[in-house]
Design a protein around this motif. Structure first.
Motif, short mmCIF file in Angstrom:
data_model
loop_
_atom_site.label_atom_id
_atom_site.label_comp_id
_atom_site.label_asym_id
_atom_site.label_seq_id
_atom_site.Cartn_x
_atom_site.Cartn_y
_atom_site.Cartn_z
N LYS A 110 0.70 -1.07 -0.13
CA LYS A 110 0.35 0.08 0.37
C LYS A 110 0.65 1.24 -0.58
CE LYS A 110 -3.48 -0.49 2.24
NZ LYS A 110 -4.82 0.38 3.75
N HIS A 111 0.75 1.55 -0.83
CA HIS A 111 2.09 2.26 -1.52
C HIS A 111 1.58 3.77 -1.26
CE1 HIS A 111 6.13 4.43 -2.73
NE2 HIS A 111 6.91 2.73 -2.20
N GLY A 112 1.57 5.01 -0.64
CA GLY A 112 1.17 6.14 -1.34
C GLY A 112 1.68 7.49 -2.15
N PRO A 113 2.92 7.45 -2.27
CA PRO A 113 3.42 7.93 -3.16
C PRO A 113 3.13 7.51 -4.59
CG PRO A 113 5.10 7.51 -1.21
CD PRO A 113 4.08 6.66 -1.38
N MET A 114 2.95 6.16 -4.66
CA MET A 114 3.04 5.23 -5.88
C MET A 114 1.84 5.53 -6.72
SD MET A 114 4.50 1.20 -6.05
CE MET A 114 4.23 1.07 -6.82
N LEU A 115 0.56 5.58 -5.71
CA LEU A 115 -0.73 5.95 -6.19
C LEU A 115 -1.07 6.60 -6.92
CD1 LEU A 115 -3.21 5.33 -5.97
CD2 LEU A 115 -4.29 5.79 -3.49
N GLN A 136 11.64 10.46 -1.10
CA GLN A 136 13.23 9.85 -0.74
C GLN A 136 13.57 10.46 1.03
OE1 GLN A 136 14.69 12.40 -4.00
NE2 GLN A 136 16.24 11.46 -3.92
N ASP A 137 12.97 11.62 1.53
CA ASP A 137 13.62 12.25 1.92
C ASP A 137 12.69 11.33 3.69
OD1 ASP A 137 14.56 14.43 1.53
OD2 ASP A 137 13.06 15.81 1.70
N PHE A 138 11.50 10.36 3.48
CA PHE A 138 11.26 10.00 4.20
C PHE A 138 12.04 8.85 4.25
CE2 PHE A 138 8.43 5.93 4.34
CZ PHE A 138 8.46 5.84 6.06
N ALA A 139 12.06 7.85 3.54
CA ALA A 139 12.82 6.72 3.42
C ALA A 139 14.68 6.58 3.86
CB ALA A 139 12.92 6.12 1.85
N ARG A 144 18.31 6.16 8.34
CA ARG A 144 18.93 6.17 9.56
C ARG A 144 18.19 5.74 10.10
NH1 ARG A 144 19.30 11.41 7.28
NH2 ARG A 144 17.69 12.18 8.86
N ARG A 145 16.98 5.06 11.06
CA ARG A 145 16.98 5.28 11.79
C ARG A 145 16.97 3.48 12.47
NH1 ARG A 145 12.91 8.69 14.73
NH2 ARG A 145 12.79 10.98 13.47
N ALA A 146 16.57 2.95 11.36
CA ALA A 146 16.84 1.01 11.12
C ALA A 146 18.19 1.20 11.59
CB ALA A 146 15.50 0.71 9.88
N SER A 175 16.86 1.55 -0.66
CA SER A 175 16.06 0.96 -2.21
C SER A 175 15.17 2.36 -2.43
CB SER A 175 15.32 -0.33 -2.10
OG SER A 175 15.45 -0.80 -1.16
N GLU A 176 14.42 1.69 -0.74
CA GLU A 176 13.01 2.52 -1.11
C GLU A 176 13.89 4.82 -1.95
OE1 GLU A 176 9.27 2.86 -1.39
OE2 GLU A 176 9.68 1.17 -1.76
N ARG A 177 14.63 5.02 -1.42
CA ARG A 177 15.19 5.69 -1.29
C ARG A 177 15.76 6.59 -3.10
NH1 ARG A 177 20.59 6.36 1.40
NH2 ARG A 177 21.00 4.94 -0.69
N ASP A 178 16.07 4.84 -3.54
CA ASP A 178 16.89 5.22 -4.63
C ASP A 178 16.04 5.01 -5.84
OD1 ASP A 178 19.28 5.43 -3.36
OD2 ASP A 178 20.12 3.10 -3.72
N LEU A 179 14.75 4.42 -5.46
CA LEU A 179 13.59 4.12 -6.28
C LEU A 179 13.21 4.92 -7.02
CD1 LEU A 179 12.35 0.84 -5.15
CD2 LEU A 179 13.05 1.45 -8.09
N ALA A 180 12.66 6.26 -5.84
CA ALA A 180 12.40 7.70 -5.72
C ALA A 180 12.68 8.48 -6.69
CB ALA A 180 11.82 8.18 -4.44
N ALA A 181 14.03 8.36 -6.23
CA ALA A 181 15.16 9.08 -7.61
C ALA A 181 14.97 8.36 -8.86
CB ALA A 181 17.07 8.97 -6.73
N ALA A 182 15.10 7.67 -8.65
CA ALA A 182 15.01 7.44 -10.42
C ALA A 182 13.74 7.53 -11.42
CB ALA A 182 15.54 5.92 -10.47
#
Length: 203
Positions: A110-115, A136-139, A144-146, A175-182
């Motif tokens: 359930k991916h809000g940005p993808m929707l 990107q910022d969220f991911a 970092r927290r993980a 990977s989510e951060r990098d996918l958003a950049a892509a």
């Protein structure tokens, strides 16, 4: 033979119940506050973090099933007593059996940005870029927290597998951060595609 849906069947716990019992399986007496803190340090990165009301509801269910016991402990400082919970032998056997034998549900995305990207034809390009920049910022923040929580977990040998799970979470959010950049690059590549353009479903 008991019906699977029968509430008297101790094995019909919801996922939250198994998660709380799983936290207790690490062998300590934990309060509801402790369980919430532990779930925020681990479960939230790959599943979800139950609310306090959910945790206490499941603790009552676990006690009723004989999977956990509780007692009140006092404080020398005069603060209010608190109730702590410990897994029983029966609870340990049940959660071990569940972990070993229960079907593993596939992840449901359930991916809000993808929707929002799917509805990108209704947005201005700058709005869509802002959604992806926020992702990107969220991911990166979650990564970092993980990573920090994984490092803390490695200090306790009992948390070897949670530490590995947090490492997975760190890699996932990277990977989510990098996918958003892509996707930002992909949007730039669209070039002249006009926002608000009517589109039809693929045949």
């Amino acid at each position: 033979m008991r019906c699977v849906a029968d509430e008297t069947n101790k094995r019909t716990l919801p996922a939250t119940g198994w998660a709380v019992l799983g936290l207790l399986s690490f062998g300590e007496e934990l309060s509801g506050y402790d369980l919430k803190k532990w779930s925020d340090l681990s479960l939230r990165f790959f599943y979800w973090s139950p609310s306090f009301s959910q945790i206490y509801s499941e603790l009552r269910r676990l006690e009723k099933a004989g999977y956990a016991t509780s007692r009140r402990i006092g404080h020398d400082t005069g603060t209010r007593d608190k109730r702590v919970y410990r897994i029983t032998d029966e609870g340990m056997a049940a959660v071990r059996e569940w972990a070993r034998q229960a079907p593993v549900d596939p992840p449901v995305l359930k991916h809000g940005p993808m929707l929002r990207l799917w509805l990108g034809h209704l947005l201005e390009p700058e709005q869509m870029r802002e959604v992806l920049l926020q992702q990107q910022d969220f991911a990166e923040d979650m990564r970092r927290r993980a990573a920090a929580d994984a490092e803390a977990a490695r200090a306790d040998p009992a948390w070897a597998y949670p530490a590995l799970t947090l490492k997975w979470a760190e890699r996932y959010y990277a990977s989510e951060r990098d996918l958003a950049a892509a996707m930002l690059d992909d949007i730039e590549a669209l070039g002249g595609s006009a926002p608000g353009q009517s589109i039809g479903l693929p045949s």
